[in-house]
Design a protein around this motif. Structure first.
Motif, PDB file in Angstrom:
ATOM      1  N   LYS A  32      61.728 -32.149  35.678  1.00 60.12           N
ATOM      2  CA  LYS A  32      63.040 -32.661  36.066  1.00 60.12           C
ATOM      3  C   LYS A  32      63.124 -34.180  35.932  1.00 60.12           C
ATOM      4  CE  LYS A  32      63.933 -28.891  39.343  1.00 60.12           C
ATOM      5  NZ  LYS A  32      64.205 -28.538  40.766  1.00 60.12           N
ATOM      6  N   ARG A  33      61.970 -34.852  36.095  1.00 58.10           N
ATOM      7  CA  ARG A  33      61.942 -36.315  36.042  1.00 58.10           C
ATOM      8  C   ARG A  33      60.858 -36.763  35.052  1.00 58.10           C
ATOM      9  NH1 ARG A  33      61.878 -34.738  41.106  1.00 58.10           N
ATOM     10  NH2 ARG A  33      59.678 -35.296  41.307  1.00 58.10           N
ATOM     11  N   LYS A  61      66.516 -36.519  34.527  1.00 57.33           N
ATOM     12  CA  LYS A  61      66.532 -37.934  34.861  1.00 57.33           C
ATOM     13  C   LYS A  61      65.250 -38.564  34.299  1.00 57.33           C
ATOM     14  CE  LYS A  61      66.842 -41.150  38.745  1.00 57.33           C
ATOM     15  NZ  LYS A  61      66.879 -41.288  40.234  1.00 57.33           N
ATOM     16  N   ALA A  89      57.531 -39.304  38.503  1.00 55.53           N
ATOM     17  CA  ALA A  89      57.597 -38.422  37.337  1.00 55.53           C
ATOM     18  C   ALA A  89      56.892 -37.106  37.624  1.00 55.53           C
ATOM     19  CB  ALA A  89      56.965 -39.116  36.133  1.00 55.53           C
TER      20      ALA A  89
END
Length: 385
Positions: A32-33, A61, A89
């Motif tokens: 997701k990150r 993102k 992250a």
């Protein structure tokens, strides 16, 4: 036949415009990150921005660490690890040449680890897992996208290798379109690096195995046939795809069978004079192949059929000689300099480089078809001064 273990990433994707699938692939890994790991060149040419847009379109993102340097210095790698932690992250995407991909591997490994970089130098020294990792090469040479080795330059300018299976990515994404912007010199240097990977894997004295052999032969075939086409027309996507796939196959071959003295003699040129790694290999390739000829005649004769298809030979010795001559010819492709003096290396530099090879990089001499002593390494350097 000796026992062997062969490791490879679980998924390799080769697709022109495959970068457009990056968001989907990251989602499949539950990222997701993501943190993009690249250098300023990848930013300047727009590839990093394109990757960020693809990730954003998938609702991810993404953060970017774009300060990767050639021959990754350990302090820079530490900063990349800190960037991953600061961004929280949950996945790493390496985007670029070998230095970016090598950095991305270590970041994925250490972002959530209590180990230091120094503690993971060597073979199987890393503990625990890593973050999900996608590797996207933009050069066709290192094969770093499919290997479990990362080479870091320490504070003393010495090359330190991390070998651990955790460095294998979840996905290697090969998009030949990303290599189109490479100038001829870089295209030649990186492809020659890949050819050296294949040759040294095929002639490894300690870890040669049939799977790596098959990949090495195919790598040499693809690279030798298609590099001239790429140099003739840099927009030839089919040729660039073949070279990129050849580099990938060469990477899988060498990491499962080892590299040897060509890499050993090349390392000081990169660490001391910042000669790009592929160019360093090309510089020392010819004289090292000639040095090894007495022990590698049979293997070189077999490889001659990969780089000189359709040509017949009267003897094994003739085929081996033709192979070495062909590789010597290719060492100057793309306008690559073929003499050390053209790159600022002088006679006074040779003793220190030779000493480094036989004392600090002995592990690569151990896999070479022939042993090498200090005087022989010195003579090889002097032959291309």
């Amino acid at each position: 036949m000796t026992d062997f273990v062969f490791r490879a990433p679980p998924r390799i994707i080769s697709e022109i415009d495959g970068l457009e699938c990056l968001g989907q692939l990251a989602q499949e890994l539950a990222i997701k990150r993501p943190l993009l790991v690249c250098d300023q060149g990848i930013v300047a040419c727009g590839i990093a921005g394109r990757a960020s847009r693809v990730l954003a379109a998938a609702g991810l993102k993404a953060a970017t660490f774009d300060a990767v340097l050639a021959d990754p210095p350990v302090e820079m790698v530490r900063k990349a690890v800190e960037a991953a932690r600061a961004a929280e992250a949950d996945g790493i995407i390496g985007l670029g040449g070998g230095s970016s991909l090598d950095t991305a591997k270590v970041v994925a490994l250490l972002a959530h680890s209590t180990q230091t970089i120094e503690e993971i130098y060597g073979v199987d020294m890393a503990t625990g897992g890593r973050l999900p990792l996608i590797q996207v090469p933009t050069t066709a040479g290192t094969g770093s996208e499919v290997t479990w080795v990362s080479v870091i330059t320490n504070e003393n300018g010495e090359k330190k290798a991390v070998y651990t299976p955790q460095l294998l990515p979840d996905i290697a994404l090969l998009d030949a379109g990303l290599t189109v912007g490479m100038p001829p010199k870089v295209s030649a240097a990186t492809a020659l690096d890949a050819m050296v990977h294949a040759i040294e894997a095929y002639t490894s004295r300690t870890r040669k195995n049939p799977v790596a052999d098959a990949l090495a032969r195919k790598a040499l075939e693809l690279l030798s046939r298609n590099l001239p086409l790429v140099l003739e027309n840099g927009q030839d996507l089919q040729a660039r795809s073949a070279v990129l796939e050849g580099a990938m196959l060469g990477g899988m071959a060498f990491v499962n069978a080892s590299v040897a003295a060509i890499h050993g003699l090349a390392y000081p040129l990169g660490a001391r004079f910042h000669v790009p790694h592929g160019h360093s290999n090309a510089l020392v390739m010819g004289p090292v192949l000639r040095f090894n000829l007495r022990a590698a005649t049979a293997a070189y004769a077999e490889l001659a059929r990969c780089v000189l298809p359709g040509r017949s030979f009267a003897s094994e010795a003739e085929a081996a000689e033709a192979f070495v001559s062909r590789m010597e010819e290719m060492a100057g492709y793309g306008g690559l300099e073929t003499r050390l003096s053209q790159l600022g290396v002088g006679e006074a530099d040779i003793p220190g480089m030779a000493e480094e090879v036989v004392t600090q990089i002995q592990r690569l001499i151990a896999t070479n078809p022939c042993d090498m002593n200090l005087e022989e390494v010195t003579a090889i350097y002097r032959s291309i001064l």
